[in-house]
Design a protein around this motif. Structure first.
Motif, PDB file in Angstrom:
ATOM      1  N   TRP A 165       3.725   8.578   2.617  1.00 11.93           N
ATOM      2  CA  TRP A 165       3.172   8.207   3.922  1.00 11.93           C
ATOM      3  C   TRP A 165       4.248   8.102   4.990  1.00 11.93           C
ATOM      4  CZ3 TRP A 165       5.239   3.589   5.552  1.00 11.93           C
ATOM      5  CH2 TRP A 165       5.820   2.784   4.567  1.00 11.93           C
ATOM      6  N   MET A 166       5.518   7.931   4.576  1.00 17.04           N
ATOM      7  CA  MET A 166       6.584   7.812   5.566  1.00 17.04           C
ATOM      8  C   MET A 166       6.908   9.144   6.233  1.00 17.04           C
ATOM      9  SD  MET A 166       9.171   5.276   3.510  1.00 17.04           S
ATOM     10  CE  MET A 166      10.530   5.578   4.637  1.00 17.04           C
ATOM     11  N   GLY A 167       6.534  10.250   5.587  1.00 16.66           N
ATOM     12  CA  GLY A 167       6.822  11.556   6.179  1.00 16.66           C
ATOM     13  C   GLY A 167       8.295  11.901   6.177  1.00 16.66           C
ATOM     14  N   ASP A 196       0.115  17.138   5.483  1.00 12.73           N
ATOM     15  CA  ASP A 196      -0.083  17.324   4.044  1.00 12.73           C
ATOM     16  C   ASP A 196      -1.168  16.376   3.555  1.00 12.73           C
ATOM     17  OD1 ASP A 196       1.778  19.300   3.726  1.00 12.73           O
ATOM     18  OD2 ASP A 196       3.427  17.916   3.370  1.00 12.73           O
ATOM     19  N   ARG A 225      -4.193  15.405   0.290  1.00  8.81           N
ATOM     20  CA  ARG A 225      -4.635  15.638  -1.092  1.00  8.81           C
ATOM     21  C   ARG A 225      -6.058  16.176  -1.009  1.00  8.81           C
ATOM     22  NH1 ARG A 225      -3.146   9.682  -2.812  1.00  8.81           N
ATOM     23  NH2 ARG A 225      -2.822   9.536  -0.582  1.00  8.81           N
ATOM     24  N   GLU A 245      10.718   9.163  13.912  1.00  8.12           N
ATOM     25  CA  GLU A 245      10.264   7.979  13.179  1.00  8.12           C
ATOM     26  C   GLU A 245       9.557   7.048  14.155  1.00  8.12           C
ATOM     27  OE1 GLU A 245      12.122   5.821   9.535  1.00  8.12           O
ATOM     28  OE2 GLU A 245      11.679   7.907   9.866  1.00  8.12           O
ATOM     29  N   LEU A 246       8.265   6.882  13.967  1.00  4.55           N
ATOM     30  CA  LEU A 246       7.493   6.035  14.881  1.00  4.55           C
ATOM     31  C   LEU A 246       7.428   4.624  14.330  1.00  4.55           C
ATOM     32  CD1 LEU A 246       4.743   8.641  15.572  1.00  4.55           C
ATOM     33  CD2 LEU A 246       6.194   7.624  17.323  1.00  4.55           C
ATOM     34  N   PRO A 247       7.110   3.646  15.176  1.00  5.46           N
ATOM     35  CA  PRO A 247       6.947   2.279  14.669  1.00  5.46           C
ATOM     36  C   PRO A 247       5.932   2.305  13.518  1.00  5.46           C
ATOM     37  CG  PRO A 247       6.886   2.296  17.052  1.00  5.46           C
ATOM     38  CD  PRO A 247       6.922   3.721  16.629  1.00  5.46           C
ATOM     39  N   GLY A 248       6.207   1.522  12.454  1.00  8.22           N
ATOM     40  CA  GLY A 248       5.356   1.581  11.274  1.00  8.22           C
ATOM     41  C   GLY A 248       5.977   2.485  10.230  1.00  8.22           C
ATOM     42  N   ALA A 249       7.196   2.988  10.538  1.00 12.17           N
ATOM     43  CA  ALA A 249       7.987   3.771   9.586  1.00 12.17           C
ATOM     44  C   ALA A 249       7.341   5.080   9.184  1.00 12.17           C
ATOM     45  CB  ALA A 249       8.315   2.945   8.339  1.00 12.17           C
ATOM     46  N   ARG A 250       6.560   5.660  10.090  1.00 13.00           N
ATOM     47  CA  ARG A 250       5.968   6.957   9.775  1.00 13.00           C
ATOM     48  C   ARG A 250       6.646   8.037  10.586  1.00 13.00           C
ATOM     49  NH1 ARG A 250       2.743   3.036   8.186  1.00 13.00           N
ATOM     50  NH2 ARG A 250       1.028   3.479   6.750  1.00 13.00           N
ATOM     51  N   ARG A 251       7.171   9.030   9.881  1.00 13.36           N
ATOM     52  CA  ARG A 251       7.799  10.121  10.604  1.00 13.36           C
ATOM     53  C   ARG A 251       6.783  11.221  10.824  1.00 13.36           C
ATOM     54  NH1 ARG A 251      12.820  13.613   8.479  1.00 13.36           N
ATOM     55  NH2 ARG A 251      13.677  11.551   8.094  1.00 13.36           N
ATOM     56  N   LYS A 259      -7.082  -0.567  -0.801  1.00 16.98           N
ATOM     57  CA  LYS A 259      -7.280  -0.211   0.595  1.00 16.98           C
ATOM     58  C   LYS A 259      -6.477  -1.141   1.518  1.00 16.98           C
ATOM     59  CE  LYS A 259     -11.466   1.113   3.030  1.00 16.98           C
ATOM     60  NZ  LYS A 259     -12.906   1.213   2.972  1.00 16.98           N
ATOM     61  N   GLY A 271       4.300  -0.274   5.864  1.00 21.72           N
ATOM     62  CA  GLY A 271       5.041  -0.110   7.118  1.00 21.72           C
ATOM     63  C   GLY A 271       6.519  -0.353   6.966  1.00 21.72           C
ATOM     64  N   GLU A 272       7.115  -0.867   8.047  1.00 20.56           N
ATOM     65  CA  GLU A 272       8.575  -1.009   8.144  1.00 20.56           C
ATOM     66  C   GLU A 272       9.204  -1.679   6.916  1.00 20.56           C
ATOM     67  OE1 GLU A 272      10.179   0.252  10.621  1.00 20.56           O
ATOM     68  OE2 GLU A 272       8.730   0.410  12.271  1.00 20.56           O
ATOM     69  N   GLU A 313      24.457  11.219   5.628  1.00 22.15           N
ATOM     70  CA  GLU A 313      23.611  10.500   6.590  1.00 22.15           C
ATOM     71  C   GLU A 313      23.783   9.002   6.480  1.00 22.15           C
ATOM     72  OE1 GLU A 313      19.520  11.439   5.716  1.00 22.15           O
ATOM     73  OE2 GLU A 313      19.602  10.438   3.774  1.00 22.15           O
ATOM     74  N   LEU A 314      24.231   8.531   5.299  1.00 16.83           N
ATOM     75  CA  LEU A 314      24.411   7.096   5.132  1.00 16.83           C
ATOM     76  C   LEU A 314      25.649   6.612   5.891  1.00 16.83           C
ATOM     77  CD1 LEU A 314      23.599   6.715   1.336  1.00 16.83           C
ATOM     78  CD2 LEU A 314      22.107   6.271   3.281  1.00 16.83           C
ATOM     79  N   LEU A 359     -11.997   8.138  -0.431  1.00 19.36           N
ATOM     80  CA  LEU A 359     -11.798   6.840  -1.082  1.00 19.36           C
ATOM     81  C   LEU A 359     -11.733   5.713  -0.063  1.00 19.36           C
ATOM     82  CD1 LEU A 359      -9.067   7.721  -3.730  1.00 19.36           C
ATOM     83  CD2 LEU A 359     -11.526   7.569  -4.051  1.00 19.36           C
ATOM     84  N   THR A 360     -11.046   5.964   1.064  1.00 17.91           N
ATOM     85  CA  THR A 360     -10.836   4.891   2.028  1.00 17.91           C
ATOM     86  C   THR A 360     -11.692   5.042   3.278  1.00 17.91           C
ATOM     87  OG1 THR A 360      -9.070   6.081   3.161  1.00 17.91           O
ATOM     88  CG2 THR A 360      -8.438   4.682   1.303  1.00 17.91           C
TER      89      THR A 360
END
Lengths: 360, 407
Positions: free
Chosen positions: B132-134, A344, A346, A84-90, B65, B72-73, A31-32, A333-334
């Motif tokens: 958190w990145m999934g 997923d 905790r 992969e959405l903006p904010g690096a979250r898939r 927090k 993020g990115e 993939e790289l 907690l948050t």
């Protein structure tokens, strides 16, 4: 060409290469170099995006070129799409495949409605661009046609639930099916009608497909058993496939109650629940269920006599990570709430807000 | 390992000695605090009340927090770039073994690859810092490192046992790893005369030590664990060892044909370099002089604030360059890592300023120093604790001084 491909494939999947690249695996190196090179994982490049409807929640069809690892699909199956959405979250969501059955490595299409609560669907419909790479699973699901094919079929669908039955219809016509198909579909209005031109052409052609499009918000009637009986008096003796919103699927199930003819599929949507402890909590693996006490999921599971794996009980060690299939949880907690299905979490620091299902 | 129940009795006399000079009001205030926290405990000696600890914990929660909301990115790009660099060093290292004159370069590149893989990537990813990145490739449940210890087993002993019970004697198995005597309150026996030798062996065979750590041999000897308890661990452990050995000691050497012995020696050396480096960085995390240990009694039913407090006083940092921080997987910020084990490690340097400032306000010792200083301090402890404790002589002074200033 195909023999070089199969040799390359055999090398990439060889146990020697796996041993040399352990513990990460061949794909972590390939993939790289190029995201479209893979030994096992499936990815796809977006080839084109075409609007199907321009309503408030628009619908688009994405044509995808998968990696050579794609094993093809059977009409009616779905696929998990990781984006992969903006904010690096898939995020990963499930979509039905709308094109006719594909061979390994062959292009296929997804038809997706941009949902208000669905970040992935709205991104794919409104912001994705050709060239973008998506992460896929192999095709999944048992919502498929039997072999041998019966000579009568009923397809019932609502909204974007048209995709799997459209894939079936396209496959049947492509492969020269000579039976009869009753195709009954519900869309809010003609403007919401997905595949309008293609369905008009299908209806006009001499192909054994009876297309019935109903638009309840434009004067059409909602689904009733009688309406189905008028279109297909023998419907209870005909194999049927239904896909759509839970409400429609429930009505169809009533119409078929007592028969073994019906297969159904419906999609999960994110729940919107905010407030205090209410609803009930279901632990799906053990089959236990109880009223939500407001305590963390770990405590509630233990109160029911379950013994989930755990470690620190304070959210730092990830030993208790479990899959939440439905519902909203609050991080104790948050205070952050999360309503995504199939996520997923905790369980030691997650308390349910309203109904919630966890694989424990 | 046996635990002596009463600790630090000597240094508790610090605050008492100053009683005469304190003003009446201050004395009353201190008395009120001492009523609440036993002066024989670490928190009691630091002059903190339960309310202080709560406030301190809240401050740490606020930092936590905030960082969580900022992820993020940048964090994703950072860890992906480190992964790319690690893979590039790995491939370069494996390839350079075909050029015998480049042997030292090959060993260097492969050593860097293994260090990056184990520390900045493996350790941190398996902490869930990037969950958190999934991305399954960076997920704590999927990742495994280039090390004979199976990630799955390490996560239990490290993420759960060590990070939850940090520096609690009798609970945190990382105090001496069941082999060494690293705390005065570990009861001495003649076995510990070998302390320096055991430490040297553990350094050379560190990855094997980490792998065997989960078998809890010391608890089996102590009768707290049965050999049968280890049975479920063997298949995973053997599988991982087989894979790592096949790759480094058989397949890659074989691929270089007649250069087999050179490549084999190179791979052994790279693993050794990684072992020595990792051992040294990790020993600087909890064993330099001044790092506190805690008793099971004083940490029973502890508050979240006390947990944070314990992480700070139970850890030590290494000051140095950005390169040092990268190559140590940011474990050079052991204090921040222990406060926030699931936050991406690249954030620790920026967080350290805030943490340090908070420590000053609460009168907490923030243990840091350059690598040579911390290493020397650790080495001294390894040698000193090979021998029995000297009779109740002057206890380590920083605690006493700290208790004074805080009062």
């Amino acid at each position: 060409m195909s023999s070089t491909r199969s040799i390359a494939r055999r090398v990439l999947r060889s146990s020697t290469l796996a041993a040399l690249t352990a513990p990460h695996g061949v794909d972590r190196y390939l993939e790289l170099v190029n995201p479209m090179w893979a030994a096992r994982e499936v990815r796809a490049r977006v080839v084109s995006i075409e609007r199907e409807t321009d309503t408030a929640n628009p619908v688009a069809t994405l044509t995808l070129q998968p990696t050579s690892t794609w094993e093809g699909h059977v009409a009616g199956q779905h696929v998990q799409v990781g984006l992969e959405l903006p904010g690096a979250r898939r995020l990963t969501r499930v979509f039905s495949i709308s094109s006719a059955a594909s061979a390994p490595g062959e292009e296929f299409t997804l038809t997706i409605r941009s949902n208000d609560g669905g970040t992935v669907s709205s991104y794919l419909v409104e912001q994705a661009r050709p060239g973008q790479v998506l992460h896929l699973s192999q095709a999944l699901g048992e919502f498929v046609l039997p072999d041998p094919l019966p000579d009568r079929l009923v397809f019932l669908s609502g909204g974007s639930g048209i995709t799997p039955v459209m894939a079936m219809t396209r496959t049947l016509l492509r492969d020269g099916y000579d039976g009869r198909i009753t195709f009954l579909h519900y869309a809010q209005t003609p403007a919401h009608q997905i595949y309008a031109d293609e369905l008009a052409a299908l209806a006009a052609a001499d192909n054994g497909v009876d297309v019935h499009l109903v638009h309840p918000d434009a004067g059409g009637d909602l689904f009733t058993t009688e309406a189905l009986a008028t279109l297909a008096p023998d419907y209870r003796d005909v194999d049927a496939w239904a896909c759509g919103p839970a409400g429609l699927v429930a009505l169809v199930e009533d119409a078929y109650a007592g028969t073994e003819r019906l297969r159904v599929e419906y999609f999960k949507t994110p729940t919107v629940a905010t407030g205090d402890a209410e609803g009930s909590v279901a632990f799906t693996r053990s089959g236990e269920q109880a009223a939500n006490s407001g305590a963390t999921l770990l405590e509630q599971a233990e109160a029911l006599g379950l013994t989930p794996e755990y470690g620190c009980r304070m959210g730092i060690c990830f030993s208790c990570t479990s899959r939440k299939t439905e519902g909203t949880v609050r991080n104790v907690l948050t205070g952050e709430e999360s309503a995504l299905p199939d996520e997923d979490i905790r369980v030691c620091v997650s308390a349910p807000v309203g109904d919630c299902s966890v694989e424990l | 390992m046996t635990v002596t129940p009463v600790t630090q009795a000597t240094s508790a006399t610090g605050p008492k000695a100053r009683k005469d000079t304190a003003s009446k009001a201050a004395e009353a205030a201190r008395k009120a605090r001492q009523d609440q926290l036993d002066p024989s405990t670490v928190a009691g000696r630091a002059g903190l009340t339960p309310a202080d600890l709560d406030r301190f914990g809240e401050e740490m929660d606020v930092i936590r927090k905030r960082v969580l909301s900022e992820l993020g990115e940048e964090d994703a790009t950072y860890i992906r770039n480190v992964v790319k660099a690690q893979r590039a060093f790995e491939i370069a290292g494996r390839a350079l073994f075909y050029l015998p004159p480049a042997w030292p370069l090959a060993v260097g590149a492969l050593s860097i690859s293994k260090i990056l893989d184990n520390m900045e990537i493996g350790h941190n990813v398996m902490h869930g810092q990037y969950d958190w990145m999934g991305d399954p490739a960076l997920n704590s449940r999927m990742y495994d490192w280039d090390n004979v210890c199976p990630g799955e087993q390490w996560k239990y002993s490290h993420n759960y046992i060590h990070h939850t019970f940090t520096n609690i004697l009798g609970k945190d198995r990382d105090i001496g790893y069941g082999i060494l005597r690293m705390d005065e309150d570990q009861k001495w026996s003649p076995y510990y005369l070998g302390n320096p030798v055991y430490a040297l062996l553990l350094m050379v065979f560190f990855e094997w030590g980490v792998a065997m750590h989960d078998l809890e041999a010391e608890n089996i000897v102590a009768g707290k664990r049965s050999i049968a308890d280890n049975k479920p661990l063997y298949p995973g452990l053997l599988r991982k060892i087989r894979r790592q050995a096949a790759k480094d000691y058989l397949l890659f050497p074989a691929l270089t044909g007649p250069l087999f012995p050179l490549t084999l020696a190179g791979n052994v050396t790279a693993n050794l370099v990684r072992n020595i480096w990792a051992f040294n960085i990790i020993f600087c995390g909890h064993f330099p002089a001044g790092v506190e240990t805690f008793t099971e009694e004083e940490t029973a039913d502890e508050s979240r604030g006390h947990w944070y407090f314990r992480q700070i006083l139970g850890s030590a940092n290494i000051s140095g360059s950005k390169l040092l921080h990268l190559m140590s997987g940011n474990l050079s910020h052991q204090i921040e890592h222990h406060l926030f084990p699931d936050l991406p490690a690249r954030r620790y340097p920026e967080l350290s300023e805030e943490v340090r400032e908070a420590c000053e306000r609460y009168g907490l010792d923030y243990n840091t120093g350059p690598l040579p200083k911390q290493l020397f301090s650790v080495a001294r402890k390894i040698f000193r604790l090979a021998l029995p404790n000297r009779s109740e002589g002057p206890a380590p002074t920083p605690e006493a001084a700290k208790a004074d200033t805080a009062a």
